[in-house]
Design an enzyme around this catalytic site. Structure first.
Site, PDB file in Angstrom:
ATOM      1  N   ASP A  33      51.521  48.614  39.208  1.00 43.44           N
ATOM      2  CA  ASP A  33      52.917  48.859  38.872  1.00 43.44           C
ATOM      3  C   ASP A  33      53.112  48.680  37.365  1.00 43.44           C
ATOM      4  OD1 ASP A  33      52.817  46.078  38.552  1.00 43.44           O
ATOM      5  OD2 ASP A  33      53.571  45.730  40.563  1.00 43.44           O
ATOM      6  N   ASP A  38      55.454  46.879  34.602  1.00 42.15           N
ATOM      7  CA  ASP A  38      56.515  45.917  34.317  1.00 42.15           C
ATOM      8  C   ASP A  38      56.964  46.087  32.873  1.00 42.15           C
ATOM      9  OD1 ASP A  38      56.352  44.563  36.862  1.00 42.15           O
ATOM     10  OD2 ASP A  38      54.410  43.824  36.165  1.00 42.15           O
ATOM     11  N   ASP A  56      51.334  33.670  32.168  1.00 40.41           N
ATOM     12  CA  ASP A  56      50.258  32.839  32.716  1.00 40.41           C
ATOM     13  C   ASP A  56      48.928  32.964  31.957  1.00 40.41           C
ATOM     14  OD1 ASP A  56      49.993  35.403  33.760  1.00 40.41           O
ATOM     15  OD2 ASP A  56      49.996  34.794  35.864  1.00 40.41           O
TER      16      ASP A  56
HETATM   17  P1  ATP Z   1      49.382  43.097  39.394  1.00 43.50           P
HETATM   18  O1  ATP Z   1      48.321  44.065  39.053  1.00 43.50           O
HETATM   19  O2  ATP Z   1      49.084  42.311  40.609  1.00 43.50           O
HETATM   20  O3  ATP Z   1      50.771  43.674  39.396  1.00 43.50           O
HETATM   21  P2  ATP Z   1      50.386  41.577  37.187  1.00 43.50           P
HETATM   22  O4  ATP Z   1      49.677  40.819  36.105  1.00 43.50           O
HETATM   23  O5  ATP Z   1      51.234  42.720  36.737  1.00 43.50           O
HETATM   24  O6  ATP Z   1      49.297  42.017  38.220  1.00 43.50           O
HETATM   25  P3  ATP Z   1      52.762  40.569  38.386  1.00 43.50           P
HETATM   26  O7  ATP Z   1      52.902  39.605  39.496  1.00 43.50           O
HETATM   27  O8  ATP Z   1      53.235  41.959  38.567  1.00 43.50           O
HETATM   28  O9  ATP Z   1      51.239  40.539  37.971  1.00 43.50           O
HETATM   29  O10 ATP Z   1      53.487  39.911  37.137  1.00 43.50           O
HETATM   30  C1  ATP Z   1      53.718  40.612  35.918  1.00 43.50           C
HETATM   31  C2  ATP Z   1      53.484  39.696  34.734  1.00 43.50           C
HETATM   32  O11 ATP Z   1      54.419  38.601  34.781  1.00 43.50           O
HETATM   33  C3  ATP Z   1      52.114  39.014  34.700  1.00 43.50           C
HETATM   34  O12 ATP Z   1      51.158  39.836  34.106  1.00 43.50           O
HETATM   35  C4  ATP Z   1      52.401  37.781  33.883  1.00 43.50           C
HETATM   36  O13 ATP Z   1      52.450  38.075  32.518  1.00 43.50           O
HETATM   37  C5  ATP Z   1      53.798  37.397  34.348  1.00 43.50           C
HETATM   38  N1  ATP Z   1      53.767  36.455  35.473  1.00 43.50           N
HETATM   39  C6  ATP Z   1      53.800  36.760  36.780  1.00 43.50           C
HETATM   40  N2  ATP Z   1      53.758  35.657  37.541  1.00 43.50           N
HETATM   41  C7  ATP Z   1      53.709  34.624  36.691  1.00 43.50           C
HETATM   42  C8  ATP Z   1      53.646  33.210  36.859  1.00 43.50           C
HETATM   43  N3  ATP Z   1      53.626  32.677  38.073  1.00 43.50           N
HETATM   44  N4  ATP Z   1      53.620  32.453  35.739  1.00 43.50           N
HETATM   45  C9  ATP Z   1      53.643  33.006  34.519  1.00 43.50           C
HETATM   46  N5  ATP Z   1      53.678  34.325  34.296  1.00 43.50           N
HETATM   47  C10 ATP Z   1      53.714  35.134  35.350  1.00 43.50           C
HETATM   48 MG    MG Z   2      52.490  43.897  37.959  1.00 44.80          MG
END
Ligand code: ATP
Ligand code: MG
Length: 453
Positions: free
Chosen positions: A77, A79, A155
């Protein structure tokens, strides 16, 4: 693998790694030095980015989208992070809804596609709007901040890279680019403190390491080994969401191995983990691995996967054991399986919530392991027509492959599905091949004469 990066590291100074990171200036990787192309960003995400930017706000693609594009992978996705507040985002987009209590976010809807837009947030400070509970866990953090503050509260370094829609550069405050290059999951800040704030980050570390084939940084690793127990404090609903991301993300096998390696699997599935730990032979471990292999394969082939099947496999060993105990007490097989399933779910759900619609299906898959043994006459045809058949049959195949169900029975069902009607009838006449036993008609039971008044 990283040829697309055209050596952006030459621009990296020590500042990106400085201890008091918040004061470091970012490394800016210009468009010419990285491989992110707008052609690989979803049209809807680009629309949102451009509109925010035209309205005078800062707008960046961030998180998994940037990380995966830089790695040449297809993002799950997109963001977006912006200087606009959720209310300001809502004013710009008619198709926008504000959601979330813990984090207030804007969702911009384009039919079924949703683009998540988050306002830059700052790390919490004492006396600020953020709230921490007794264990140091963040329960609310809605303090808006700058791009830089937003980067430092994320994170992992590889998740804190920002793609700037104004000039198509990538902005790196935390040293994410070198970590991406060396395949490292490194926590931003002190891992212990960050895991205490949000223990789910431990699961996220494992998930990204498994999915990307990265190594978890040593300090982070040590903190995970020390603090895994903190997952007990996370709500069972959030852990359900996380388990789906862990096991239905296409790298379930690696994820499972890593979760076991870091002793986090037991935090999610204590009973299964107990069975696996004491097992001298490797049957339950193998069944689970095969189930997860199948799951990964199906996801790769873009076939549907259901949490019900996943949970049926994850909890099967405790269910099987409970079932055997109940059968030992002369309980009829189907009833024993139902009761075993109920009991195991009742003990599992306080840890990881499973919505009823899925747990009911998992229970059916288990119960059908008994039903599929009764493959004579009309009953077999009836079963074949039911929607539950496919998952139950797939589960039977897994068990047969693992040596715990009759291969003959599994083969019978395979042939039964593949043959034409005439052959089916002949199979039915000679059925129970798997069981080797014919059901005898029960003699009508004599009712004890009840005195009528
Ligand atoms: P995915 O491919 O699973 O979507 P993602 O890294 O985009 O991986 P998301 O859960 O969509 O993960 O979260 C988007 C962003 O928000 C992360 O990349 C991170 O920067 C931040 N984030 C998400 N969850 C947390 C958390 N629990 N603590 C700190 N930052 C977070
Ligand atoms: Mg994501």
């Amino acid at each position: 693998m990283f040829s697309w990066l055209k050596n952006p590291w030459k621009k990296l100074g020590d500042s990106a790694f400085s201890e008091e990171g918040a004061e470091a200036s970012p490394v800016i990787i210009p468009r010419s030095d990285h491989g992110i192309s707008r052609a690989n960003i979803s049209e809807n995400a680009l629309k949102v980015l451009y509109r925010l930017s035209k309205a005078g706000y800062e707008a960046y693609l961030v998180g998994g989208g940037v990380r995966d594009l830089l790695l040449g992978r297809e993002p799950k996705d997109f963001d977006i992070a912006t200087s606009a507040t959720p209310e300001e985002v809502k004013q710009l987009f008619r198709n926008c809804r504000l959601i979330g209590r813990r984090f207030r976010l804007a969702h911009v809807h384009f039919g079924r596609d949703i683009i998540e837009v988050a306002t830059f947030r700052a790390a919490h400070e004492p006396g600020s709007d953020a709230q921490v509970n007794d264990s140091g866990m963040l329960v609310r953090d809605n303090v808006y901040g700058t791009l830089e503050e937003d980067a430092w509260r994320r994170d992992f370094t590889v998740n804190a890279l920002y793609y700037n829609i104004r000039d198509f550069s990538v902005v790196d405050y935390t040293g994410g680019m070198p970590d991406l290059k060396s395949g490292r999951i490194r926590m931003i800040g002190d891992p212990r403190q960050r895991f205490r704030e949000d223990p789910v980050r431990m699961l996220r570390a494992v998930r990204f390491a498994a999915k990307l084939g990265f190594l978890i940084d040593k300090e982070c690793e040590e903190a995970i080994r020390e603090l895994g127990y903190l997952l007990e404090e996370v709500s069972n609903a959030r852990l359900f969401d996380e388990t789906l991301k862990l096991f239905l993300g296409g790298a379930a096998v690696e994820t499972y191995e890593l979760l076991r390696h870091y002793r986090l699997f037991g935090q999610l599935f204590p009973e299964t983990d107990g069975c696996l730990a004491e097992e001298k032979h490797h049957f339950p471990h193998t069944l689970l691995l095969h189930a997860l292999e199948n799951t990964d394969k199906r996801i790769q082939q873009e076939k549907p996967v259901t949490p019900a099947f996943l949970y049926a496999a994850l909890l099967w060993e405790p269910v099987r054991r409970e079932y055997e105990i109940l059968q030992g007490r002369n309980m009829p097989p189907i009833q024993a399986m139902q009761m075993a399933g109920d009991a195991v779910f009742a003990r599992q759900v306080p840890r990881v919530m499973v919505p009823k619609r899925f747990s009911l299906q998992s229970r059916e898959i288990w119960e059908w392991q008994e039903r599929l043994k009764r493959n004579s006459g009309k009953r077999a045809l009836n079963m074949l027509e039911q929607s539950r058949f496919r998952a139950a049959y797939d589960f039977l195949l897994l068990r047969a492959r693992n040596g715990e169900a009759s291969q003959e029975l599994a083969d019978w069902w395979t042939r039964f599905q593949q043959t034409d009607e005439a052959q089916r009838n002949s199979m039915l006449r000679s059925s129970t091949a798997g069981k080797g036993k014919r059901r005898r008609r029960r003699a009508p039971r004599k009712r004890p004469a009840t005195p009528r008044s």
